[in-house]
Design a protein around this motif. Structure first.
Motif, PDB file in Angstrom:
ATOM      1  N   ASP A  20      -2.889  -8.396  -4.100  1.00 22.30           N
ATOM      2  CA  ASP A  20      -2.351  -9.209  -5.118  1.00 22.30           C
ATOM      3  C   ASP A  20      -1.281  -9.386  -4.991  1.00 22.30           C
ATOM      4  OD1 ASP A  20      -2.366 -11.189  -7.193  1.00 22.30           O
ATOM      5  OD2 ASP A  20      -4.308  -9.965  -8.053  1.00 22.30           O
ATOM      6  N   ARG A  21      -0.866 -10.154  -4.443  1.00 19.77           N
ATOM      7  CA  ARG A  21       0.837 -10.728  -4.156  1.00 19.77           C
ATOM      8  C   ARG A  21       1.272  -9.431  -3.330  1.00 19.77           C
ATOM      9  NH1 ARG A  21       0.911 -12.897 -10.036  1.00 19.77           N
ATOM     10  NH2 ARG A  21      -1.038 -12.394 -10.835  1.00 19.77           N
ATOM     11  N   ALA A  22       1.866  -8.631  -3.991  1.00 22.34           N
ATOM     12  CA  ALA A  22       2.923  -7.228  -3.007  1.00 22.34           C
ATOM     13  C   ALA A  22       2.166  -6.379  -3.227  1.00 22.34           C
ATOM     14  CB  ALA A  22       4.220  -7.515  -3.043  1.00 22.34           C
ATOM     15  N   LEU A  23       1.195  -6.171  -4.682  1.00 19.70           N
ATOM     16  CA  LEU A  23      -0.022  -4.844  -5.318  1.00 19.70           C
ATOM     17  C   LEU A  23      -1.008  -4.671  -3.799  1.00 19.70           C
ATOM     18  CD1 LEU A  23       0.339  -2.221  -7.183  1.00 19.70           C
ATOM     19  CD2 LEU A  23      -1.157  -3.659  -8.182  1.00 19.70           C
ATOM     20  N   GLY A  24      -1.563  -3.853  -3.027  1.00 21.67           N
ATOM     21  CA  GLY A  24      -2.228  -3.226  -2.737  1.00 21.67           C
ATOM     22  C   GLY A  24      -2.875  -2.162  -3.470  1.00 21.67           C
ATOM     23  N   HIS A  25      -4.262  -2.488  -3.625  1.00 22.85           N
ATOM     24  CA  HIS A  25      -4.804  -1.882  -4.772  1.00 22.85           C
ATOM     25  C   HIS A  25      -6.294  -1.920  -3.961  1.00 22.85           C
ATOM     26  CE1 HIS A  25      -7.283  -2.189  -8.750  1.00 22.85           C
ATOM     27  NE2 HIS A  25      -7.098  -1.392  -8.510  1.00 22.85           N
ATOM     28  N   LEU A  26      -6.586  -0.341  -4.296  1.00 19.14           N
ATOM     29  CA  LEU A  26      -7.572   0.313  -3.862  1.00 19.14           C
ATOM     30  C   LEU A  26      -8.607   1.566  -4.677  1.00 19.14           C
ATOM     31  CD1 LEU A  26      -5.253   2.839  -1.006  1.00 19.14           C
ATOM     32  CD2 LEU A  26      -7.095   0.738  -0.608  1.00 19.14           C
ATOM     33  N   THR A  27      -9.768   1.000  -5.605  1.00 17.74           N
ATOM     34  CA  THR A  27     -10.210   1.618  -6.922  1.00 17.74           C
ATOM     35  C   THR A  27     -11.333   2.444  -5.150  1.00 17.74           C
ATOM     36  OG1 THR A  27      -9.898  -0.749  -7.898  1.00 17.74           O
ATOM     37  CG2 THR A  27     -12.009   0.649  -7.499  1.00 17.74           C
ATOM     38  N   LEU A  28     -11.570   3.874  -6.175  1.00 17.71           N
ATOM     39  CA  LEU A  28     -12.761   4.131  -5.494  1.00 17.71           C
ATOM     40  C   LEU A  28     -13.540   3.577  -5.304  1.00 17.71           C
ATOM     41  CD1 LEU A  28     -11.288   7.727  -5.945  1.00 17.71           C
ATOM     42  CD2 LEU A  28     -11.088   6.444  -3.695  1.00 17.71           C
ATOM     43  N   ASP A  29     -15.212   3.693  -5.581  1.00 13.49           N
ATOM     44  CA  ASP A  29     -16.370   2.502  -6.371  1.00 13.49           C
ATOM     45  C   ASP A  29     -17.711   3.415  -5.978  1.00 13.49           C
ATOM     46  OD1 ASP A  29     -17.607   0.608  -7.571  1.00 13.49           O
ATOM     47  OD2 ASP A  29     -17.504  -0.538  -5.898  1.00 13.49           O
ATOM     48  N   ARG A  30     -17.758   4.675  -6.314  1.00 14.13           N
ATOM     49  CA  ARG A  30     -19.017   5.416  -6.398  1.00 14.13           C
ATOM     50  C   ARG A  30     -19.747   5.163  -8.106  1.00 14.13           C
ATOM     51  NH1 ARG A  30     -19.434  10.439  -2.547  1.00 14.13           N
ATOM     52  NH2 ARG A  30     -21.955   9.874  -3.255  1.00 14.13           N
ATOM     53  N   PRO A  31     -19.079   4.339  -8.921  1.00 12.42           N
ATOM     54  CA  PRO A  31     -18.863   4.704  -9.871  1.00 12.42           C
ATOM     55  C   PRO A  31     -20.716   5.959 -10.618  1.00 12.42           C
ATOM     56  CG  PRO A  31     -19.665   3.115 -10.129  1.00 12.42           C
ATOM     57  CD  PRO A  31     -19.704   2.990  -8.744  1.00 12.42           C
ATOM     58  N   ALA A  51      -1.640   1.289   7.406  1.00 11.74           N
ATOM     59  CA  ALA A  51      -1.536   0.258   7.120  1.00 11.74           C
ATOM     60  C   ALA A  51       0.113  -0.346   6.278  1.00 11.74           C
ATOM     61  CB  ALA A  51      -1.825  -0.751   7.573  1.00 11.74           C
ATOM     62  N   TRP A  52      -0.527  -0.574   5.535  1.00 12.91           N
ATOM     63  CA  TRP A  52       0.343  -0.736   4.272  1.00 12.91           C
ATOM     64  C   TRP A  52       1.624   0.005   4.219  1.00 12.91           C
ATOM     65  CZ3 TRP A  52      -3.242  -0.988  -0.792  1.00 12.91           C
ATOM     66  CH2 TRP A  52      -4.589  -1.501  -0.205  1.00 12.91           C
ATOM     67  N   ALA A  53       1.794   1.358   4.840  1.00 10.12           N
ATOM     68  CA  ALA A  53       2.765   1.836   5.271  1.00 10.12           C
ATOM     69  C   ALA A  53       4.552   0.651   5.596  1.00 10.12           C
ATOM     70  CB  ALA A  53       3.346   3.217   5.384  1.00 10.12           C
ATOM     71  N   VAL A  54       3.544   0.274   6.296  1.00  7.14           N
ATOM     72  CA  VAL A  54       4.653  -0.851   7.559  1.00  7.14           C
ATOM     73  C   VAL A  54       4.456  -1.999   7.070  1.00  7.14           C
ATOM     74  CG1 VAL A  54       4.866   1.347   9.191  1.00  7.14           C
ATOM     75  CG2 VAL A  54       2.897  -0.580   9.138  1.00  7.14           C
ATOM     76  N   HIS A  55       3.719  -3.043   6.129  1.00  5.75           N
ATOM     77  CA  HIS A  55       3.305  -4.154   5.902  1.00  5.75           C
ATOM     78  C   HIS A  55       4.368  -4.953   4.869  1.00  5.75           C
ATOM     79  CE1 HIS A  55       1.606  -8.103   5.483  1.00  5.75           C
ATOM     80  NE2 HIS A  55       0.278  -7.435   6.726  1.00  5.75           N
ATOM     81  N   PRO A  56       5.383  -5.725   5.502  1.00  3.50           N
ATOM     82  CA  PRO A  56       5.954  -6.315   4.717  1.00  3.50           C
ATOM     83  C   PRO A  56       5.752  -6.890   3.770  1.00  3.50           C
ATOM     84  CG  PRO A  56       5.836  -7.804   6.606  1.00  3.50           C
ATOM     85  CD  PRO A  56       5.099  -6.387   7.148  1.00  3.50           C
ATOM     86  N   GLY A  57       3.870  -7.249   3.846  1.00  2.75           N
ATOM     87  CA  GLY A  57       3.919  -7.951   2.231  1.00  2.75           C
ATOM     88  C   GLY A  57       2.878  -7.147   0.771  1.00  2.75           C
ATOM     89  N   VAL A  58       2.982  -6.286   1.523  1.00  5.72           N
ATOM     90  CA  VAL A  58       3.325  -4.987  -0.007  1.00  5.72           C
ATOM     91  C   VAL A  58       4.587  -4.192   0.377  1.00  5.72           C
ATOM     92  CG1 VAL A  58       1.710  -2.714  -0.016  1.00  5.72           C
ATOM     93  CG2 VAL A  58       0.689  -4.710   1.181  1.00  5.72           C
ATOM     94  N   ASP A  59       4.328  -3.995  -1.463  1.00  2.16           N
ATOM     95  CA  ASP A  59       5.627  -3.211  -1.469  1.00  2.16           C
ATOM     96  C   ASP A  59       5.026  -1.852  -2.199  1.00  2.16           C
ATOM     97  OD1 ASP A  59       5.729  -4.608  -4.041  1.00  2.16           O
ATOM     98  OD2 ASP A  59       7.268  -6.137  -3.260  1.00  2.16           O
ATOM     99  N   ALA A  60       4.045  -2.005  -3.083  1.00  6.92           N
ATOM    100  CA  ALA A  60       3.545  -1.352  -4.150  1.00  6.92           C
ATOM    101  C   ALA A  60       2.381  -0.398  -3.744  1.00  6.92           C
ATOM    102  CB  ALA A  60       4.346  -1.254  -5.953  1.00  6.92           C
ATOM    103  N   VAL A  61       1.809   0.904  -4.063  1.00  6.25           N
ATOM    104  CA  VAL A  61      -0.199   0.800  -4.004  1.00  6.25           C
ATOM    105  C   VAL A  61       0.034   1.171  -5.076  1.00  6.25           C
ATOM    106  CG1 VAL A  61      -1.637   2.085  -2.748  1.00  6.25           C
ATOM    107  CG2 VAL A  61       0.297   1.314  -1.425  1.00  6.25           C
ATOM    108  N   LEU A  62      -1.380   0.450  -5.592  1.00  9.42           N
ATOM    109  CA  LEU A  62      -2.339   1.151  -7.429  1.00  9.42           C
ATOM    110  C   LEU A  62      -3.828   2.216  -6.800  1.00  9.42           C
ATOM    111  CD1 LEU A  62      -2.959   1.641 -10.434  1.00  9.42           C
ATOM    112  CD2 LEU A  62      -3.798  -0.880 -10.057  1.00  9.42           C
TER     113      LEU A  62
END
Length: 370
Positions: A20-31, A51-62
């Motif tokens: 979402d915009r420049a935020l890479g978002h990973l959600t563990l999904d086995r509730p 992949a996100w570590a070198v991708h210019p479109g991601v500058d932070a990860v949640l």
């Protein structure tokens, strides 16, 4: 980004991947399993983070978890037991190598990683949350490294976090498997900020929009609340005195000599826990204080966990008693610390696992097919 997101979905892994915009978002999904980790989830996490570590479109990860019970209850220990009793040591190694690769990646990530350790965060969940740049807990958080209670030892870099905890808090948490609330987790060095659970959505939106201030740490501080005094900090007098003992036997004796009721209860707890796991874990936490960094800690832990998996019956028995049959009546082998081999710790620390940890994990032939 589209390729990464579609590959994750096609894999069938229980991880939501989006940007979402420049935020890479990973959600563990086995509730239903409190987002317990399996091999497929770990592979998705690793490949996406790489992949996100070198991708210019991601500058932070949640990184967060779905459901309201917790961020991550750890790894799939029931599956681990099946692998151990089935002699599938290669499968055991594959899981831990993949898990530790993810933990090491988070610990050295070139972009800020923010983790919401809301609710239950234990074992493998600590591996994901504990080494991130910005570690958020809430009033619902319950953090622990409870491995010794199933005849195992803290891993996923947990020995390093425990070794760096103030005073003898690390030994206390490691040997008892004790649970930390938010205040304890911040005090012990497992978390950075307390944010109320009902403000996590606001913080998530702030991380996405990042107007002003811009860094994840500055944004977290906008929502940060000061916790109550830590229970662990108040217990430091008896914890530091007792857990400075040279051996588990001496620690138990010191606990029984203390006047505090909680010290007496802790002594009773230690008396019922597996002698092998207690002895090796005490040595591991203390040795971790001399290690230079997370990769070194993970390498030593990998040798220990493979030693437990390949040579020690307590691991399968502990999982059976605590999590499979749930009779809470494990039969430890040996049953008493007096019966432990004299060179037990040397044997555990000198074990050479095969394959070694830092060879590249086996590729997943199914990952990325769509």
């Amino acid at each position: 980004m589209t390729d990464l997101e579609s590959n994750a979905a096609a894999s069938g892994s229980a991880v939501q991947v989006r940007v979402d915009r420049a935020l890479g978002h990973l959600t563990l999904d086995r509730p239903r399993a409190i987002n317990a980790l399996d091999l497929g989830m770990l592979r998705i996490l690793r490949r996406t983070l790489e992949a996100w570590a070198v991708h210019p479109g991601v500058d932070a990860v949640l990184l967060d978890g779905s459901g309201d019970r917790g961020f991550c209850a750890g790894g799939d220990v029931r599956g681990l037991r099946e692998q151990v009793i089935g002699g599938r040591i290669g499968d055991v190694a594959s899981f831990f190598r993949e898990e530790y690769a993810v933990d090491a990646l988070i610990g050295s990530y070139p972009k800020p990683v923010v983790v919401f350790a809301d609710g239950v965060t234990m074992g493998g969940g600590i591996g994901l949350a504990g080494h991130a740049a910005v570690r958020i807990v809430t009033e619902r958080s319950r953090l622990a490294m409870p491995e010794v209670r199933i005849g195992f030892t803290p891993d996923v870099g947990g020995s390093l976090l425990l070794g760096r905890a103030p005073g003898r808090v690390g030994e206390y948490l490691a040997l008892t498997g004790g649970t930390m609330d938010a205040a304890d987790a911040i005090y012990a060095g497992f978390a950075d900020h307390l944010v109320p659970a009902d403000r996590l959505g606001d913080l998530r939106e702030a991380l996405t929009s990042r107007a002003d201030p811009q860094t994840p740490t500055e944004l977290a501080l906008l929502f940060d609340e000061t916790p109550e005094p830590s229970r662990l900090s108040l217990a430091r007098p008896w914890i530091d005195d007792a857990f400075a003992g040279e051996s588990v036997d001496e620690i138990e004796a010191r606990l029984r000599a203390r006047p505090e009721p909680e010290a007496q209860r802790t002594a009773d707890d230690l008396a019922a826990l597996p002698p092998t796991a207690l002895t090796v874990t005490l040595a591991a936490v203390r040795a971790a204080r001399q290690l230079p960094d997370l990769p070194a800690a993970l390498e030593r832990e990998y040798g220990l966990v493979m030693w437990f998996a390949q040579t020690q019956p307590d691991l399968a028995e502990g999982i059976r008693a605590r999590l499979v049959d749930k009779d809470d009546a494990p039969t430890w082998s040996p049953a008493s610390r007096a019966e432990l081999a004299e060179r037990l710790v040397d044997e555990a620390f000198s074990f050479e696992p095969r394959p070694p940890l830092w060879d590249r994990p086996d590729p997943d032939p199914d990952l990325g097919r769509g």
